[in-house]
Design an enzyme around this catalytic site. Structure first.
Site, PDB file in Angstrom:
ATOM      1  N   CYS A 168     103.821 -21.068  26.695  1.00 49.55           N
ATOM      2  CA  CYS A 168     104.150 -20.109  27.745  1.00 49.55           C
ATOM      3  C   CYS A 168     105.651 -19.929  27.751  1.00 49.55           C
ATOM      4  O   CYS A 168     106.394 -20.883  27.935  1.00 49.55           O
ATOM      5  CB  CYS A 168     103.672 -20.619  29.102  1.00 49.55           C
ATOM      6  SG  CYS A 168     104.238 -19.588  30.465  1.00 49.55           S
TER       7      CYS A 168
ATOM      8  N   ASP B 262      86.458 -29.062  55.661  1.00 47.76           N
ATOM      9  CA  ASP B 262      87.266 -28.541  54.544  1.00 47.76           C
ATOM     10  C   ASP B 262      88.592 -28.029  55.091  1.00 47.76           C
ATOM     11  O   ASP B 262      88.871 -26.832  55.085  1.00 47.76           O
ATOM     12  CB  ASP B 262      86.491 -27.421  53.819  1.00 47.76           C
ATOM     13  CG  ASP B 262      87.243 -26.890  52.595  1.00 47.76           C
ATOM     14  OD1 ASP B 262      88.251 -27.497  52.186  1.00 47.76           O
ATOM     15  OD2 ASP B 262      86.815 -25.859  52.044  1.00 47.76           O
TER      16      ASP B 262
ATOM     17  N   CYS C 134      92.028 -30.706  49.644  1.00 43.74           N
ATOM     18  CA  CYS C 134      92.923 -30.318  48.549  1.00 43.74           C
ATOM     19  C   CYS C 134      94.176 -31.182  48.547  1.00 43.74           C
ATOM     20  O   CYS C 134      95.146 -30.862  47.867  1.00 43.74           O
ATOM     21  CB  CYS C 134      93.275 -28.832  48.646  1.00 43.74           C
ATOM     22  SG  CYS C 134      94.028 -28.384  50.201  1.00 43.74           S
TER      23      CYS C 134
HETATM   24  N1  SAH Z   1      85.692 -23.728  53.429  1.00 44.81           N
HETATM   25  C1  SAH Z   1      86.318 -22.493  53.014  1.00 44.81           C
HETATM   26  C2  SAH Z   1      87.766 -22.297  53.475  1.00 44.81           C
HETATM   27  C3  SAH Z   1      88.650 -23.489  53.544  1.00 44.81           C
HETATM   28  S1  SAH Z   1      90.347 -23.076  53.842  1.00 44.81           S
HETATM   29  C4  SAH Z   1      86.161 -22.284  51.520  1.00 44.81           C
HETATM   30  O1  SAH Z   1      85.707 -23.174  50.806  1.00 44.81           O
HETATM   31  O2  SAH Z   1      86.466 -21.193  51.037  1.00 44.81           O
HETATM   32  C5  SAH Z   1      90.597 -23.764  55.450  1.00 44.81           C
HETATM   33  C6  SAH Z   1      90.189 -22.839  56.572  1.00 44.81           C
HETATM   34  O3  SAH Z   1      90.443 -23.524  57.811  1.00 44.81           O
HETATM   35  C7  SAH Z   1      90.959 -21.535  56.670  1.00 44.81           C
HETATM   36  O4  SAH Z   1      90.037 -20.471  56.639  1.00 44.81           O
HETATM   37  C8  SAH Z   1      91.678 -21.605  58.033  1.00 44.81           C
HETATM   38  O5  SAH Z   1      91.726 -20.351  58.696  1.00 44.81           O
HETATM   39  C9  SAH Z   1      90.810 -22.569  58.796  1.00 44.81           C
HETATM   40  N2  SAH Z   1      91.462 -23.312  59.900  1.00 44.81           N
HETATM   41  C10 SAH Z   1      92.722 -23.810  59.938  1.00 44.81           C
HETATM   42  N3  SAH Z   1      92.929 -24.478  61.083  1.00 44.81           N
HETATM   43  C11 SAH Z   1      91.771 -24.444  61.802  1.00 44.81           C
HETATM   44  C12 SAH Z   1      91.368 -24.963  63.065  1.00 44.81           C
HETATM   45  N4  SAH Z   1      92.200 -25.677  63.805  1.00 44.81           N
HETATM   46  N5  SAH Z   1      90.107 -24.747  63.470  1.00 44.81           N
HETATM   47  C13 SAH Z   1      89.248 -24.019  62.694  1.00 44.81           C
HETATM   48  N6  SAH Z   1      89.581 -23.489  61.498  1.00 44.81           N
HETATM   49  C14 SAH Z   1      90.829 -23.690  61.046  1.00 44.81           C
END
Ligand code: SAH
Length: 472
Positions: A77, A395, A422
């Site tokens: 790259c 998640d 993550c």
């Molecule tokens: N499970 C999904 C997204 C995970 S990303 C997937 O696999 O695609 C994490 C998500 O948590 C985001 O959409 C964000 O908006 C949400 N989030 C962040 N803080 C939060 C809170 N306090 N309560 C509920 N959701 C929240």
């Protein structure tokens, strides 16, 4: 090494990788982080001055690799030295996976005191390059002749490591080839039509970014032109020419971002051609993806990740999927889990909850519902109301779960928790808390969602401890 105020070169044996993918070596008592160095390398590094006594960590600059690690590969790259986006590009793929497994094991041991948890090897991606379905490139004006004069043309670029300086590049190895083709054609045609590039410093010029998104099967692509103002007189001609150049482009959208900000997308979309969204599939389910929708960027490996979640949640009848985004895990589990009665997704973003509900309907899934709200508050309500949930899926974002979320999970006292993360450090911290609160951590499976980068994704399975079972 004596610790003085002057920068000086030292030779180091690199023995490990830091959590950002930097090489780690030791000089006496000092731990030295060297971005760009890899385990097994002998390197010459420039150690900055000012490492007074008591200082234990330092970041040094890589001067040259004296003797390369046997796991070093040619990065292939041209932008690699400037970009810094792919911290592990020069490490062979098997060595990357080994390192990711080790990071998880060590985080569990150090942060969570969970030495005995089973951590199988990180699940590698079949496509270690070309996997990203979303590209987002700033646009710059480049003058053809070096000394003033000459016509100006547009180039796509990327930010130099740790700065906001744009360096021109043609595309990116991590991108799906269609995204690179869309970017190249979009920039070439915009240049030919005399579109100007936005200048971050002066706020003058029109085109800020070009985005490309592509479906997993490569058949549907979307291009988004982010402009600094509403007036975009050549927009429709640009859209038509782009669709002719790259037939996969189903829709072209203008996004208007007039603000002086680093945030890429502005609040308003104008559809220039097509429906304004593409449709992607995950695990046989269909999802609508708009310019600003959250959607996992490595779709084939997302299926691998979600299969692990489904395996760990098997046997569940009533599930709460906390932090559900646009409902991808929720609907995947609704489609996969035999014997599932009901699954509820919980998410803070109203736009994501609306997308999730639309996705459930479009896939004919009736036993999935969604609640818009804060994870801690909704879980506390569920626990207070005695809602019968047997499995909670978590998640969270990189910072992990708020203490109130973990407290509510413990109050809910369901049979199983499946935790998708993550960030191994916050995962280990939260698993430590759940473990102290009555759960047994059975297994943590790392999954490589982002090959060539230092990111590590994991899924953990926890079971509520029966009386008499030891802590773990
Ligand atoms: N499970 C999904 C997204 C995970 S990303 C997937 O696999 O695609 C994490 C998500 O948590 C985001 O959409 C964000 O908006 C949400 N989030 C962040 N803080 C939060 C809170 N306090 N309560 C509920 N959701 C929240």
């Amino acid at each position: 090494m004596t610790q003085t105020d002057r920068a000086r070169k030292v030779e180091l044996a690199i023995t490990d990788l830091g959590s950002e993918g930097q090489g780690i070596g030791r000089a006496g008592d000092l731990v030295v982080f060297v971005p760009g160095a890899l385990p097994g390398d002998r390197v010459e590094a420039l150690v900055p001055g000012g490492a007074g006594p008591g200082r234990r960590f330092l970041e040094a600059e890589l001067v040259r690799v004296v003797e390369p690690s046997p796991s070093r590969v040619d990065p292939a790259c041209l932008a690699a030295p400037d970009c810094g986006g792919c911290q592990l590009l020069a490490l062979s793929y098997p060595a990357q996976l080994e390192w990711k497994t080790k990071v998880v094991r060590e985080a569990l041991r150090r942060v969570g005191r969970l030495d005995s948890v089973e951590v199988p090897p990180c699940l590698g991606a079949p496509l270690p390059l070309g996997y990203r379905n979303k590209a987002q490139f700033p646009i710059v004006a480049v003058r053809q002749a070096k000394k003033g004069g000459g016509p100006v043309s547009l180039r796509s670029g990327l930010y130099r490591r740790g700065t906001h300086e744009v360096i021109p590049v043609e595309g990116c190895l991590l991108q799906h080839p269609t995204n690179n083709a869309v970017l190249a054609a979009a920039v070439r045609i915009a240049s030919e039509l005399g579109v100007t590039a936005y200048d971050e410093d002066t706020g003058v010029g029109l085109l800020r970014h070009v985005l490309a998104r592509v479906s997993q099967d490569g058949r549907q692509a979307m291009a988004v032109f982010v402009t600094s103002q509403v007036a975009f007189p050549m927009g429709r001609r640009l859209a038509a020419a782009l669709q002719q150049a790259v037939p996969e482009v189903r829709t072209v959208v203008q996004n208007i971002n007039p603000r002086r900000t680093n945030v890429v997308l502005g609040p308003r979309d104008v559809v220039l051609s097509g429906p304004g969204h593409i449709t992607d599939t995950l695990g046989g389910l269909r999802f609508r993806v708009s310019p600003s929708s959250f959607f996992q960027v490595n779709p084939s490996q997302t299926e691998v990740l979600y299969e692990v979640v489904a395996r760990m949640a098997s046997g569940a009848q009533r599930v709460a999927d906390i932090y559900c985004g646009v409902g991808t895990i929720t609907l995947f589990l609704a489609a996969r889990l035999k014997g599932l009665e009901e699954i509820v997704g919980v998410e803070l973003s109203l736009a994501a909850v609306r997308d999730a509900a639309a996705n459930a309907k479009a896939n004919g899934i009736r036993n999935a519902g969604f609640i818009c709200g804060d994870a801690a508050a909704v879980l506390a309500d569920m626990a207070g109301a005695g809602i019968p949930v047997d499995t909670v899926v978590l998640d969270p974002p990189r910072k992990g779960c708020e203490p109130a979320v973990l407290a509510a999970v413990l109050r809910l006292a369901c049979r199983r928790v499946v935790y998708v993360s993550c960030n191994p450090a916050t995962l280990a911290r939260d698993l430590g808390i759940l473990s102290a609160g009555g759960y047994l951590v059975r297994e943590v499976q790392p999954v490589d969602m982002f090959p060539q980068t230092a990111h590590v994704e994991c899924v953990a399975r926890l079971d509520r401890r029966e009386s008499g079972e030891g802590a773990g």
